[in-house]
Design a protein around this motif. Structure first.
Motif: not given
Length: 345
Positions: A16-19, A69-70, A74-76
């Motif tokens: 996903g996105y970072t905080r 990014y926009g 997806v992990k992995g």
């Protein structure tokens, strides 16, 4: 052709996105990527599976792997938005099947099977069959920078003013735009961070090259603004530099943001300029431009290939790093100025 069941790639650690946003530089690989083996994906009905020959690294890739990014991670899955390679399998869609066996430039887009791996998946519509005279280095950097350059220079031309200003003047993208501007008789004003970059950019066609680190930068900026009266500001940096430039620009200026290389806060020094001087701030995202202006995409792709083939454009190469060495070498190679870094599986 018999395909392997497994492949090597640089796989995303985050999801996903970072905080916690960070600067645009890639200070280390380990927080964001890890080398690994993953199954070779099967292309969907309108997709192509590409055996990657060379993959490009753009600022948007760094923003993406950091979760800034926009598009969510997806992990992995492998990272990497852009590359060049040979189509080795396709879905059943007629256009996808027409790409079989061809060397293509490709953008992985939302497929989540990136180019920093032995194989990548891309929508067939995002694959560009290449003419033989286009080098792999240019093919691997055919989409993000060249199409952005052509699209944003169209904005400059539509505005009607001969002068415009750009940050990150020594970037590959800005060099492409400077070449377009010189041919058309436009006068780009660009900013850099090193004095040694100034002669090269003036030789390419920049009318003014300003070192943002110089003690007299803001005075030199004001002089250039007064002399040239640019209305378009193409900005990859943001932060205090962009704030100073926008503040110095004349009435009806358009600040077009397409990147965020500086993580510092971006301040509009005098908001009243938006009201009384009719200045405005907007964004540019190539993915959105490609969706909105599909009729311009074909001619832009053809124009980019012609320019790379006849030498009007060329991709400056800092390093080609084997995939097996990427974890150790990429941060240092990306820190070098003036050229692009590629990954070779």
């Amino acid at each position: 052709m018999t395909l392997p069941s497994q492949m090597q790639g640089l796989l995303l650690v985050g999801d996903g996105y970072t905080r916690t946003p960070s600067a645009a530089a890639l200070e280390a690989m380990e927080p964001y990527l890890q080398p690994g083996s993953i199954g070779v994906p099967a292309p969907g009905p309108s997709q192509a599976l590409i055996k990657v020959s060379l993959a490009s690294i753009n600022p948007s890739d760094i923003a993406f792997i950091k979760g800034q990014y926009g598009q969510p991670r997806v992990k992995g899955r492998p990272a990497g938005f852009e590359g060049v390679g040979t189509v080795v399998a396709t879905g059943d869609d007629a256009y996808a099947r027409s790409l079989a066996g061809k060397r293509v430039a490709f953008a992985t887009g939302v497929s989540n099977w990136g180019a920093w791996a032995d194989y990548a998946v891309a929508d067939a519509a995002s694959c560009i069959p290449l003419i033989d005279t286009v080098r792999d280095e240019d093919g691997a950097a055919m989409i993000v920078n060249p199409l952005t350059a052509l699209a944003m220079f169209d904005i400059v031309k539509q505005e009607g003013e001969k002068a415009f200003i750009m940050t990150a003047g020594a970037s590959q993208l800005c060099k492409l735009i400077i070449g377009l501007a010189k041919e058309a008789g436009f006068r780009p004003i660009v900013t850099v961070r090193r004095d040694e970059q100034i002669p090269l950019l003036k030789e390419l066609g920049a009318a003014h090259v300003l070192n943002e680190k110089a003690a007299d930068f803001e005075a030199a900026l004001r002089e250039a603004m007064k002399a040239e009266q640019p209305r378009i500001f193409l900005d990859a940096v943001t932060g205090p530099l962009a704030s100073a430039i926008f503040n110095a620009m004349p009435k009806r200026a358009r600040w077009i943001v397409y990147g965020r290389l500086d993580a510092e806060p971006t301040v509009i020094r005098e908001p009243g300029q938006l009201i009384f001087q009719h200045k405005r701030v907007e964004g540019f995202w190539l993915a959105e431009w490609m969706r909105q202006f599909r009729d311009r995409l074909g001619p832009a792709v053809l124009e980019a290939q012609k320019r790379f083939s006849d030498g009007r454009w060329s991709t400056d190469v800092t390093a080609v790093v084997p995939l097996s060495e990427a974890m150790a070498r990429l941060p240092a190679e990306l820190a070098k100025p003036n050229g692009k870094v590629f990954i070779r599986p």
